[in-house]
Design a protein around this motif. Structure first.
Motif, PDB file in Angstrom:
ATOM      1  N   SER A 104       0.848  -1.190   0.000  1.00  0.00           N
ATOM      2  CA  SER A 104       0.000   0.000   0.000  1.00  0.00           C
ATOM      3  C   SER A 104       0.881   1.237   0.000  1.00  0.00           C
ATOM      4  O   SER A 104       2.100   1.144   0.216  1.00  0.00           O
ATOM      5  N   SER A 105       0.277   2.397  -0.244  1.00  0.00           N
ATOM      6  CA  SER A 105       1.053   3.639  -0.229  1.00  0.00           C
ATOM      7  C   SER A 105       0.157   4.805   0.160  1.00  0.00           C
ATOM      8  O   SER A 105      -1.077   4.743   0.047  1.00  0.00           O
ATOM      9  N   PHE A 106       0.817   5.912   0.589  1.00  0.00           N
ATOM     10  CA  PHE A 106       0.131   7.103   1.084  1.00  0.00           C
ATOM     11  C   PHE A 106       0.968   8.321   0.697  1.00  0.00           C
ATOM     12  O   PHE A 106       2.204   8.249   0.723  1.00  0.00           O
ATOM     13  N   VAL A 107       0.319   9.422   0.345  1.00  0.00           N
ATOM     14  CA  VAL A 107       1.054  10.629  -0.050  1.00  0.00           C
ATOM     15  C   VAL A 107       0.432  11.854   0.604  1.00  0.00           C
ATOM     16  O   VAL A 107      -0.743  11.851   0.999  1.00  0.00           O
ATOM     17  N   GLY A 108       1.231  12.937   0.697  1.00  0.00           N
ATOM     18  CA  GLY A 108       0.710  14.188   1.231  1.00  0.00           C
ATOM     19  C   GLY A 108       1.804  15.197   1.475  1.00  0.00           C
ATOM     20  O   GLY A 108       3.001  14.908   1.325  1.00  0.00           O
ATOM     21  N   LEU A 109       1.387  16.388   1.867  1.00  0.00           N
ATOM     22  CA  LEU A 109       2.332  17.483   2.146  1.00  0.00           C
ATOM     23  C   LEU A 109       2.948  17.383   3.530  1.00  0.00           C
ATOM     24  O   LEU A 109       3.956  18.027   3.810  1.00  0.00           O
ATOM     25  N   GLU A 158      -4.497   8.082   1.369  1.00  0.00           N
ATOM     26  CA  GLU A 158      -4.233   6.807   0.709  1.00  0.00           C
ATOM     27  C   GLU A 158      -3.930   7.020  -0.772  1.00  0.00           C
ATOM     28  O   GLU A 158      -4.534   7.855  -1.439  1.00  0.00           O
ATOM     29  N   SER A 159      -2.994   6.269  -1.274  1.00  0.00           N
ATOM     30  CA  SER A 159      -2.594   6.327  -2.677  1.00  0.00           C
ATOM     31  C   SER A 159      -2.676   4.924  -3.266  1.00  0.00           C
ATOM     32  O   SER A 159      -3.295   4.032  -2.680  1.00  0.00           O
ATOM     33  N   ASP A 160      -2.079   4.712  -4.428  1.00  0.00           N
ATOM     34  CA  ASP A 160      -2.035   3.370  -5.019  1.00  0.00           C
ATOM     35  C   ASP A 160      -0.798   3.258  -5.890  1.00  0.00           C
ATOM     36  O   ASP A 160      -0.033   4.208  -6.057  1.00  0.00           O
TER      37      ASP A 160
END
Length: 343
Positions: free
Chosen positions: A213-218, A225-227
């Motif tokens: 799984s993956s996650f992104v942000g500032l 949540e990402s992909d």
């Protein structure tokens, strides 16, 4: 039918059908012009670039139609006119549409300039003039993985038929097709989780295991949540710096910071890089969307969340062509005002 038209049909046939070698050879033999017969590989390469152009730019939201012109002219007209590769319908700032002619070129290998044949330049210009439509030369710079759209008036040299890559970028009009640039001025973060127990075939890291799984942000403390597709969009254009690696049982948590800011990101260049990362053709499609359109949507959404600012990079050399295009695309907007007041 001319031999060039036969070569174009042969290109489409081999792209869309499984043609037996003996039949392909018989079709080749029906092309008799030595200048075409001896350059089929080069012609095919050029037609592939045209196909890529259509696949990449048809993914952009302001382009409402791309129509191939196929250049099926009577010989008697070719001394005065050359039909460009495509006509486009483009949405303007008022949600109306205008027509545009596009001739596609590519600059191979490490070459740094695009040069048109003088006869071709005049024949293209004649066709655009007498049909009352603006013309742009779309150039693919292979060494950069980058497309530009340039007015003939921005070509230089004794015969006004040559443009270098830097001048092409400085006078690029691609933004009027919604091929704009993003200015990324803040670092952002990604947390990727890998598993040593996942056995299914998929994306794997050589040291950390299978993608989980993956996650992104500032903010590394507050990530959405990402992909895996969005992660590949990020990897296609941004450089990562590892800031944390934690192993907990069968899971590994990798946190990266993307710190090469400020950074200007051009949408078409990003799509080209994305396709290269996946080793995919620009023509690949899913059930509903092309791969280029999926990539564009992911990129726009990511830039919205990461607060990337849209930039319309205006040409450094203004002329009647750029004046006309800015008027058609941006009439009454701040973009037109900035253009009119630029040096």
């Amino acid at each position: 039918m001319s031999d060039m038209e036969r070569a174009q049909l042969l290109h489409q046939l081999t792209k869309n059908f499984d043609v037996p070698p003996d039949m392909l050879e018989r079709l080749h033999q029906q092309i008799v012009d030595p200048g075409i017969k001896g350059n089929l590989a080069r012609i095919k390469s050029g037609l592939d670039v045209e196909d890529n152009y259509k696949s990449i730019f048809s993914a952009l939201p302001w382009i409402k139609n791309i129509n191939g012109m196929h250049q099926r002219q009577e010989e008697k007209y070719k001394a005065e006119y050359q039909v460009p590769d495509y006509t486009l319908l483009v949405e303007d700032s008022q949600k109306s549409r205008f027509s545009l002619l596009v001739e596609v070129k590519s600059v191979r290998g490490q070459k740094t300039a695009c040069e048109l044949m003088v006869k071709q330049k005049h024949a293209l210009n004649n066709y655009a003039r007498d049909n009352g439509m603006p013309l742009l030369i779309a150039i693919y710079w292979e060494r950069l993985g980058y497309w530009t759209h340039n007015c003939l008036e921005n070509f230089e040299g004794k015969k006004k038929n040559k443009i270098t890559w830097d001048k092409a970028i400085m006078n690029d009009m691609s933004h009027l097709l919604s091929d704009y640039a993003y200015m990324v001025s803040k670092p952002f973060y990604r947390k990727t989780v890998f598993s040593q127990t996942v056995e299914e075939k998929g994306v794997r890291h050589k040291d950390y295991g299978a993608y989980h799984s993956s996650f992104v942000g500032l903010n590394p403390e507050s990530l959405r949540e990402s992909d895996v597709m969005e992660s590949s969009v990020i990897d296609a254009i941004f450089q990562a710096k590892e800031i944390s690696l934690i192993r907990e049982g069968e899971l590994t948590y990798l946190i990266e910071e993307f710190v090469s800011v400020p950074q200007m990101v051009k949408l078409n260049n990003w799509i080209v890089n994305f396709l290269g990362l996946w080793g995919a053709s620009a023509q690949e499609r899913g059930d509903l969307f092309s791969m280029t359109e999926v990539a564009r949507i992911l990129m726009v959404n990511l830039m919205h969340d990461m607060q990337g600012d849209v930039r319309y990079v205006l040409p450094t050399s203004k002329n009647k062509c750029t004046d006309r295009l800015i008027e058609l695309a941006y009439k009454g907007t701040e973009v037109q005002h900035c253009y009119q007041n630029s040096n």
